[in-house]
Design a protein around this motif. Structure first.
Motif, PDB file in Angstrom:
ATOM      1  N   LEU A 263       0.958  -1.228   0.090  1.00  0.00           N
ATOM      2  CA  LEU A 263      -0.031   0.003  -0.148  1.00  0.00           C
ATOM      3  C   LEU A 263       0.991   1.222   0.040  1.00  0.00           C
ATOM      4  O   LEU A 263       2.112   1.198   0.644  1.00  0.00           O
ATOM      5  N   GLY A 264       0.175   2.360  -0.354  1.00  0.00           N
ATOM      6  CA  GLY A 264       1.133   3.405  -0.756  1.00  0.00           C
ATOM      7  C   GLY A 264       0.877   4.411   0.762  1.00  0.00           C
ATOM      8  O   GLY A 264      -0.373   4.341   1.281  1.00  0.00           O
ATOM      9  N   VAL A 265       1.672   5.238   1.026  1.00  0.00           N
ATOM     10  CA  VAL A 265       1.812   6.196   2.306  1.00  0.00           C
ATOM     11  C   VAL A 265       2.324   7.554   2.046  1.00  0.00           C
ATOM     12  O   VAL A 265       3.561   7.197   1.454  1.00  0.00           O
ATOM     13  N   ILE A 266       1.966   8.574   2.080  1.00  0.00           N
ATOM     14  CA  ILE A 266       2.402   9.814   1.780  1.00  0.00           C
ATOM     15  C   ILE A 266       2.274  10.670   3.176  1.00  0.00           C
ATOM     16  O   ILE A 266       1.235  10.891   3.727  1.00  0.00           O
ATOM     17  N   LEU A 267       3.350  11.125   3.553  1.00  0.00           N
ATOM     18  CA  LEU A 267       3.620  11.790   4.873  1.00  0.00           C
ATOM     19  C   LEU A 267       3.945  13.205   4.411  1.00  0.00           C
ATOM     20  O   LEU A 267       4.544  13.354   3.350  1.00  0.00           O
ATOM     21  N   PRO A 268       3.738  14.201   5.345  1.00  0.00           N
ATOM     22  CA  PRO A 268       4.387  15.459   5.277  1.00  0.00           C
ATOM     23  C   PRO A 268       5.869  15.667   4.961  1.00  0.00           C
ATOM     24  O   PRO A 268       6.524  14.660   5.701  1.00  0.00           O
ATOM     25  N   PRO A 269       6.228  16.247   4.175  1.00  0.00           N
ATOM     26  CA  PRO A 269       7.778  16.174   3.672  1.00  0.00           C
ATOM     27  C   PRO A 269       8.710  16.315   5.004  1.00  0.00           C
ATOM     28  O   PRO A 269       9.855  15.494   4.729  1.00  0.00           O
ATOM     29  N   SER A 270       8.613  17.088   5.975  1.00  0.00           N
ATOM     30  CA  SER A 270       9.507  17.097   6.987  1.00  0.00           C
ATOM     31  C   SER A 270       9.589  16.011   7.921  1.00  0.00           C
ATOM     32  O   SER A 270      10.152  15.935   8.691  1.00  0.00           O
ATOM     33  N   LEU A 271       8.343  15.152   7.811  1.00  0.00           N
ATOM     34  CA  LEU A 271       8.310  14.038   8.534  1.00  0.00           C
ATOM     35  C   LEU A 271       8.510  12.587   7.631  1.00  0.00           C
ATOM     36  O   LEU A 271       8.617  11.606   8.472  1.00  0.00           O
ATOM     37  N   ALA A 272       8.495  12.585   6.469  1.00  0.00           N
ATOM     38  CA  ALA A 272       8.809  11.500   5.687  1.00  0.00           C
ATOM     39  C   ALA A 272      10.270  10.996   6.014  1.00  0.00           C
ATOM     40  O   ALA A 272      10.481   9.976   6.000  1.00  0.00           O
ATOM     41  N   ASN A 273      11.111  11.866   6.117  1.00  0.00           N
ATOM     42  CA  ASN A 273      12.700  11.471   6.250  1.00  0.00           C
ATOM     43  C   ASN A 273      12.957  11.630   7.718  1.00  0.00           C
ATOM     44  O   ASN A 273      13.439  12.694   8.105  1.00  0.00           O
TER      45      ASN A 273
END
Length: 567
Positions: free
Chosen positions: A435-445
């Protein structure tokens, strides 16, 4: 200069598949290429497939492999069991004759289609050397060559011993095609470590198969398929004397066969004993389970058909998911303003080959069609695909179950603690299930110290003149807190701590404020409240990386004033 080539050969590609591998499956074919002056070329029109003029013969290849084995640049332990050609010298000491060349079934004749160039005579074509600097793929022509076949376990050991870096003087013997398979071999080890395999059925019994259901593995499959050298696909399936070239197999099919064979061989090593000692159950399942541990156990055609239907039904959801072009995706959105605290988990469909392409759930529900054209792309069965992914996700994350009671589920509301738990513990599980997951950029990494609460330090020498600096000399320093690349004052830090939430917004970006970092910062304030000096020795240790923390707070930046440059 000698170059080692190799590629994975389908069982159907091998003209001697039963002899090519000790396991009776596909094999890794290793052959060598070396430059030599060509003899006079026959200018008549060729009616048969010629022998590759630059390919090594058996004795040359064995000697080359033994030299690599002795220098520990290659791991081919079975070479000790092969007989190197005995050499005898004539009385004149010039000619060398070859006797007792190894006649093992490991040797295989193969036809390979390669780019050709014109010879000096400009009449006859010869194969292009792999080291030639040419980016154009011109005319392909079939050539006969002979190589050494490695079974899956031997292939894995050999590929893992190859260097992965750039070509240099020591590893320039590795061709691009062999280096490609060495990268795929490392991927197979990653699949094994994550237990990404499941039992299947082959024509003779049980078979362990690679499970490529996670987002990472599906992206890797597409990446490796695009990066596969063309020569890996031009090995001919049928050994024929006809001057013709077959249609190359799809890269994904070749990769899947390699991964399946490697994983099957590895899993059998550890599961063989357990599978042979399975509890007595009704046949044919008992024979199938035993065949997963030993190849001596085979199934009858009738039993195979019954098992195949059962296994296909069991693995149907996985097969449909692996062939789909779109998948269900969850996009985590932060609160829109300071007056709201809840986060929103939005449902949508995401293109597997282009993660930036999204189709929201609201759009999907408004278009109840079998083929939905959106953004220039066609989505097959969009509503069914979305519901299938939501059903799978509900078993992994039960907080979305209430939203599925709606006729057209679109979003799920999460409080800050639940949103933090989703980022920390749930997101990777969803991705690992395809499944796909998209997090806010500042929390993704979240890796590295840049996203942790740390210290920025600016040091300066004392203002007294004509002072000699020693390791115990004290430096004046100024410090400030930093998180996510943003500086924090003591008052701002206290305000964020008072919010009692693991996710905080700083200058428009959301960052994670860990409880252990808060305790470390409070300890730093208590210990360094009135201390504004730092020894030169400590500053040097921090700048060289020997010491990277002060009072358990990481030092993310160390700067010095202009007159401190030459420490």
């Amino acid at each position: 200069m000698a170059v080692l080539h190799g590629s994975w050969i389908f069982q159907t590609q091998s003209s001697q598949s039963e002899k090519a591998s000790t396991s009776g499956n596909g094999c890794l074919l290793i052959w060598g290429e070396t430059w030599r002056r060509l003899e006079e070329i026959d200018r008549e029109v060729r009616s048969q497939i010629p022998t590759h003029p630059y390919a090594m013969n058996r004795s040359e290849l064995l000697e080359f492999l033994h030299s690599l084995q002795q220098s520990k640049t290659l791991n081919l332990s079975f070479l000790e069991t092969l007989k190197i050609a005995n050499q005898s010298t004539s009385k004149k000491g010039r000619k060398t004759t070859i006797q007792n060349i190894d006649k093992s079934e490991r040797w295989q004749a193969q036809i390979l289609a390669l780019p050709v160039v014109s010879s000096d005579s400009e009449i006859t074509l010869v194969p292009q050397l792999s080291a030639a600097n040419s980016t154009e793929i011109g005319l392909l022509s079939p050539w006969q060559l002979e190589g050494l076949c490695l079974n899956p376990l031997e292939a894995l050991k050999c590929l893992n011993s190859l260097p992965l870096g750039g070509l240099n003087g020591e590893d320039s013997f590795v061709s691009g095609d062999l280096r490609f398979w060495s990268h795929v071999a490392r991927w197979s080890l990653d699949l094994l470590a994550r237990s990404k395999f499941l039992p299947g059925l082959s024509h003779s019994g049980g078979l362990w198969e690679a499970l490529l259901d996670s987002s990472t593995d599906r992206l890797r499959l597409g990446h490796f398929g695009r990066q596969m050298p063309t020569v890996c696909r031009t090995y001919q399936q049928q050994f024929s004397e006809v001057l013709a070239i077959e249609i190359p197999p799809e890269p994904q099919a070749l990769l899947a066969d390699f991964l399946n064979q490697i994983i099957d061989a590895q899993v059998r090593i550890t599961s063989g004993k357990q599978m042979r000692e399975v509890a007595t159950i009704d046949s044919p399942f008992q024979d199938w389970l035993r065949s997963l541990g030993t190849r001596s156990s085979v199934l009858s055609p009738a039993d195979s058909q019954q098992l195949e239907a059962t296994l296909n039904l069991w693995k149907a959801p996985l097969r449909n998911d692996q062939t789909a072009q779109f998948r269900t995706c969850f996009q985590l959105q932060p609160p829109p303003n300071n007056y709201q605290k809840d986060w929103t988990l939005e449902y949508c469909l995401q293109a597997i080959d282009h993660p930036e392409f999204l189709a929201g759930a609201s759009v999907i529900w408004q278009n109840p069609v079998d083929c939905f054209v959106y953004g220039g792309r066609t989505i097959d069965h969009p509503q069914e695909t979305l519901l299938m992914g939501l059903g799978l996700a509900s078993r992994l994350y039960n907080l979305i179950e209430p939203s599925l009671q709606e006729a057209r589920p679109q979003v799920c509301q999460l409080n800050p603690t639940q949103a933090y738990d989703f980022i920390m513990n749930v997101a990777w599980r969803l991705q690992d299930s395809g499944l796909g997951v998209i997090l806010p950029p500042s929390l993704a990494n979240r890796g590295g110290w840049a996203n942790k609460l740390g210290l920025k330090i600016r040091a300066a020498t004392p203002t007294r003149k004509k002072i000699r600096l020693g390791l115990q000399s004290l430096l004046n320093f100024e410090w400030e807190l930093s998180i996510g690349g943003h500086s924090l004052s003591k008052a701002e830090f206290d305000r964020l701590v008072a919010m009692n939430t693991p996710l905080v917004e700083i200058n428009g970006e959301w960052v994670e404020l860990r409880s252990q970092d808060i305790r470390a910062a409070q300890s730093f304030f208590a210990a360094r409240k009135d201390q504004t000096t730092l020894s030169l020795e400590d500053a040097l240790r921090i700048s060289t990386g020997d010491t990277q923390t002060i009072e358990k707070l990481p030092v993310v930046s160390l700067k010095h004033r202009e007159h401190c440059k030459n420490w």
